[in-house]
Motif scaffolding. Sequence first.
Motif, mmCIF file in Angstrom:
data_model
loop_
_atom_site.group_PDB
_atom_site.id
_atom_site.type_symbol
_atom_site.label_atom_id
_atom_site.label_comp_id
_atom_site.label_asym_id
_atom_site.label_seq_id
_atom_site.Cartn_x
_atom_site.Cartn_y
_atom_site.Cartn_z
ATOM 1 N N PRO A 409 0.831 -1.207 0.000
ATOM 2 C CA PRO A 409 0.000 0.000 0.000
ATOM 3 C C PRO A 409 0.866 1.257 0.000
ATOM 4 O O PRO A 409 1.949 1.286 0.582
ATOM 5 C CB PRO A 409 -0.787 -0.125 1.321
ATOM 6 C CG PRO A 409 -0.763 -1.580 1.650
ATOM 7 C CD PRO A 409 0.552 -2.090 1.151
ATOM 8 N N ILE A 410 0.375 2.295 -0.666
ATOM 9 C CA ILE A 410 1.114 3.550 -0.726
ATOM 10 C C ILE A 410 0.442 4.578 0.185
ATOM 11 O O ILE A 410 -0.783 4.721 0.190
ATOM 12 C CB ILE A 410 1.209 4.083 -2.174
ATOM 13 C CG1 ILE A 410 2.054 5.355 -2.224
ATOM 14 C CG2 ILE A 410 -0.161 4.297 -2.792
ATOM 15 C CD1 ILE A 410 2.419 5.810 -3.630
ATOM 16 N N ASN A 411 1.260 5.267 0.972
ATOM 17 C CA ASN A 411 0.738 6.317 1.836
ATOM 18 C C ASN A 411 0.178 7.456 0.987
ATOM 19 O O ASN A 411 0.743 7.805 -0.046
ATOM 20 C CB ASN A 411 1.851 6.869 2.726
ATOM 21 C CG ASN A 411 2.589 5.780 3.465
ATOM 22 O OD1 ASN A 411 3.618 5.304 3.010
ATOM 23 N ND2 ASN A 411 2.053 5.384 4.592
ATOM 24 N N PRO A 412 -0.934 8.066 1.409
ATOM 25 C CA PRO A 412 -1.513 9.155 0.621
ATOM 26 C C PRO A 412 -0.532 10.284 0.303
ATOM 27 O O PRO A 412 -0.538 10.811 -0.817
ATOM 28 C CB PRO A 412 -2.663 9.645 1.512
ATOM 29 C CG PRO A 412 -3.078 8.424 2.275
ATOM 30 C CD PRO A 412 -1.801 7.682 2.542
ATOM 31 N N GLU A 413 0.313 10.665 1.258
ATOM 32 C CA GLU A 413 1.233 11.768 0.994
ATOM 33 C C GLU A 413 2.278 11.382 -0.047
ATOM 34 O O GLU A 413 2.709 12.216 -0.851
ATOM 35 C CB GLU A 413 1.895 12.232 2.295
ATOM 36 C CG GLU A 413 0.922 12.817 3.307
ATOM 37 C CD GLU A 413 -0.010 13.853 2.704
ATOM 38 O OE1 GLU A 413 0.471 14.735 1.954
ATOM 39 O OE2 GLU A 413 -1.231 13.792 2.960
ATOM 40 N N ALA A 414 2.712 10.120 -0.036
ATOM 41 C CA ALA A 414 3.651 9.657 -1.070
ATOM 42 C C ALA A 414 2.967 9.639 -2.429
ATOM 43 O O ALA A 414 3.579 9.982 -3.451
ATOM 44 C CB ALA A 414 4.182 8.271 -0.716
ATOM 45 N N SER A 563 2.329 11.374 6.917
ATOM 46 C CA SER A 563 1.595 12.597 6.592
ATOM 47 C C SER A 563 2.188 13.819 7.286
ATOM 48 O O SER A 563 1.845 14.950 6.946
ATOM 49 C CB SER A 563 0.115 12.451 6.962
ATOM 50 O OG SER A 563 -0.061 12.438 8.374
ATOM 51 N N HIS A 564 3.089 13.594 8.282
ATOM 52 C CA HIS A 564 3.775 14.725 8.923
ATOM 53 C C HIS A 564 4.910 15.203 8.030
ATOM 54 O O HIS A 564 5.636 14.401 7.434
ATOM 55 C CB HIS A 564 4.321 14.327 10.292
ATOM 56 C CG HIS A 564 4.777 15.487 11.119
ATOM 57 N ND1 HIS A 564 6.006 16.075 10.951
ATOM 58 C CD2 HIS A 564 4.138 16.192 12.100
ATOM 59 C CE1 HIS A 564 6.124 17.089 11.800
ATOM 60 N NE2 HIS A 564 5.001 17.179 12.503
ATOM 61 N N ALA A 565 5.088 16.506 7.945
ATOM 62 C CA ALA A 565 6.051 17.081 7.010
ATOM 63 C C ALA A 565 7.492 16.673 7.279
ATOM 64 O O ALA A 565 8.335 16.738 6.377
ATOM 65 C CB ALA A 565 5.940 18.604 7.044
ATOM 66 N N SER A 566 7.801 16.237 8.489
ATOM 67 C CA SER A 566 9.185 15.885 8.821
ATOM 68 C C SER A 566 9.552 14.460 8.438
ATOM 69 O O SER A 566 10.733 14.111 8.414
ATOM 70 C CB SER A 566 9.424 16.067 10.336
ATOM 71 O OG SER A 566 9.277 17.413 10.708
ATOM 72 N N VAL A 567 8.549 13.620 8.153
ATOM 73 C CA VAL A 567 8.785 12.181 7.993
ATOM 74 C C VAL A 567 8.822 11.792 6.523
ATOM 75 O O VAL A 567 7.905 12.118 5.754
ATOM 76 C CB VAL A 567 7.707 11.364 8.729
ATOM 77 C CG1 VAL A 567 7.911 9.866 8.499
ATOM 78 C CG2 VAL A 567 7.745 11.679 10.217
ATOM 79 N N ALA A 568 9.886 11.085 6.145
ATOM 80 C CA ALA A 568 10.004 10.569 4.780
ATOM 81 C C ALA A 568 9.417 9.167 4.669
ATOM 82 O O ALA A 568 8.745 8.833 3.701
ATOM 83 C CB ALA A 568 11.458 10.549 4.342
ATOM 84 N N GLU A 569 9.675 8.333 5.656
ATOM 85 C CA GLU A 569 9.250 6.939 5.594
ATOM 86 C C GLU A 569 9.085 6.403 7.005
ATOM 87 O O GLU A 569 9.789 6.818 7.927
ATOM 88 C CB GLU A 569 10.275 6.114 4.815
ATOM 89 C CG GLU A 569 9.806 4.727 4.446
ATOM 90 C CD GLU A 569 10.684 4.078 3.390
ATOM 91 O OE1 GLU A 569 10.184 3.179 2.684
ATOM 92 O OE2 GLU A 569 11.864 4.453 3.283
ATOM 93 N N ALA A 570 8.164 5.464 7.163
ATOM 94 C CA ALA A 570 7.927 4.871 8.481
ATOM 95 C C ALA A 570 7.553 3.412 8.334
ATOM 96 O O ALA A 570 6.896 3.022 7.368
ATOM 97 C CB ALA A 570 6.816 5.627 9.213
ATOM 98 N N ALA A 571 7.983 2.614 9.296
ATOM 99 C CA ALA A 571 7.572 1.213 9.386
ATOM 100 C C ALA A 571 7.164 0.946 10.827
ATOM 101 O O ALA A 571 7.896 1.302 11.758
ATOM 102 C CB ALA A 571 8.701 0.284 8.965
ATOM 103 N N VAL A 572 6.002 0.356 11.009
ATOM 104 C CA VAL A 572 5.442 0.141 12.339
ATOM 105 C C VAL A 572 5.319 -1.348 12.610
ATOM 106 O O VAL A 572 4.847 -2.110 11.749
ATOM 107 C CB VAL A 572 4.070 0.836 12.469
ATOM 108 C CG1 VAL A 572 3.371 0.449 13.756
ATOM 109 C CG2 VAL A 572 4.232 2.349 12.393
#
Length: 667
Positions: A409-414, A563-572
């Motif tokens: 899945p692709i994040n909306p902001e990406a 979706s936060h402006a500081s974050v490029a990528e995240a894995a949870v």
Amino acid sequence: MNHIDTFDFMSSEQSARIETVLQEERIFKPSQFVAKEATITGLDQYQQMIASAKADPDSFWGKAALAELHWFKPFDSVLDWSNPPFAKWFDGGTTNVTYNCLDRHILNGKGEKTAIIWEGEPGDVRRITYKQLFDEVCKTANALKDLGIKKGDLVALYMPMVPEAAISMLACARIGAPHSVVFGGFSSEALRDRLNDGQAKVVITADGGFRKDKIISLKDAVDSALANKSCPSVESVLVVKRTNENISFVPGRDYWWHELINSKSNKCEAEHMESEDRLFVLYTSGSTGKPKGVVHTTAGYNLWAHLTFKWIFDVQENEVYWCTADVGWITGHSYIVYGPLSNGSTTFMYEGVPRPSNPGAFWEIIQKHKINIFYTAPTAIRAFMKSGRGIPDQYDLSSLRLLGTVGEPINPEAWIWYREVIGQGNCPVVDTWWQTETGGVMISPIPNAVSTKPGSATLPLPGIEVDIVNAAGESVQTDQGGYLVIKRPWPGMMRTVHGNSKRFRETYWEYLKPKNGKFIYFAGDGARRDNDGYYWIMGRVDDVINVSGHRLGTMEIESALVSHASVAEAAVVGKPDELRGESIVAFVTLEADKQFSDNLLEILKSHVVKEIGAIARPEEIRFTNALPKTRSGKIMRRLLRSLAAGEDVKGDTSTLEDKNVLDELRS
């Protein structure tokens, strides 16, 4: 973005709930930028196709098969579903995938059209016409015959991204020898397991390949896999000279490609293959234990790869299409080789990837070769976001007409960044959902017909009946999460797990047991369906975290962070917690101009609470320069779960792109 309230995910007896999901409100109507000669011209035609497929599936698929493929002998029946879940499609018919990919185009006057454009990482370029490709495929097929390969024998490929990989696949299909492509990033042990499971007779490899300014040895790994007669079925090894490295040769077993192939005839009749003859076995990656060989057969797979490529990408006669995947994955099979070539398109292959010495490699290639359709992974897009738009803005990307995403899945902001920066606000984005097992795309927007929402794969393709159900196989309500299932057979479906039909039945068809007793295919993914009928993939069911009895989709938390402006990528991932069952741990990479701070950590935690709710607040956020990914771009969350739990990383890490990332995360 806002969110909607809690919704049921699992059965009532399991008493599990997912608390919230992100709700995307931005909608983009079908783009006028799409070619006017589109295969599916608009919403009316699209809806007619869906209605036709639902009213009479056999007629829909039968007409498509006769119209789109060449048959040596027409089929007697469209679908035999008398022994579910084991399907027979187009029984009684004979065809050959390579005839559909090569011969018929040449007979129709396209012999001089470019079939493959290839560029190596050092910058070497080859352009191969359909006639040249046909000649090379026939010569390779004859060489395989001389090595003792007969119809039904399995041939393994362990290759870099060079044209010989596609040529080898087609040569195998030409003579009816199923191929098993093993991704070149797998270890020798993983290769050995796959060779033995498939009982491969020949291995096609190379001395090495180029990857991120390094030479990756391949022949050495093959030698190690075959050492001490550990793969007794393997009789010969065919080696492409790519890097000119010194390699060992075993007399009587090893042969140079250029010495063996170039001496063969360029005439080889296509074997008349039964519709259900095996085309290939492809092993799913990333898991421990015995490898799982997904079996695809000839006619149904050919039709589905052909149709989905035609419908979704709608490549015009003089356009160049580029899928950035490796042929070692199903994406490379369906959308670098078989789908494009069956449609007579020009497909682009690239050996390299963006790297420190050339971070703009992809954009340079789009500019140089005037790529029109670009299909890549969300992980790659997020990596580009992290570097900022300064790099792509240096290049002329005006040739692009259509963008696609694949793999997760692709994040909306990406999604928005991809459309606005790479597509320059003009190109529609087709977010495709599918699997190795499905053979081709199952859910995707049709660019001329379907409005898109950032982060949603939108609607099932014509002929594909999808649903969201609970554990009892009952449809759930709008915006309720559940199991993503497919309720009817489709031509490109896998036929079995190689050598283990019991595993096939239990894994894919008996995980959920509807009360009506019907077989439904469970994809392994969780999803929800919104008010417009659009599907939102929430990630693997095993990528769901249970916090104090509440089940949270990792994809939703990752989307909130990104979706936060500081974050490029995240894995949870989830971390074992004695009190709550699991706690949430997020691994985050920041945008290039952002710095880690305790204040930012708290800001991000509060941002997730604002976007989703307090239940989704991460217990920990760990900042890192990079996430552990396979060479195909998928985040290896299994490794992150071990790291979050403070455990030793176990299992196969051979597909890891950069092992230094693990060392950094440990420290």
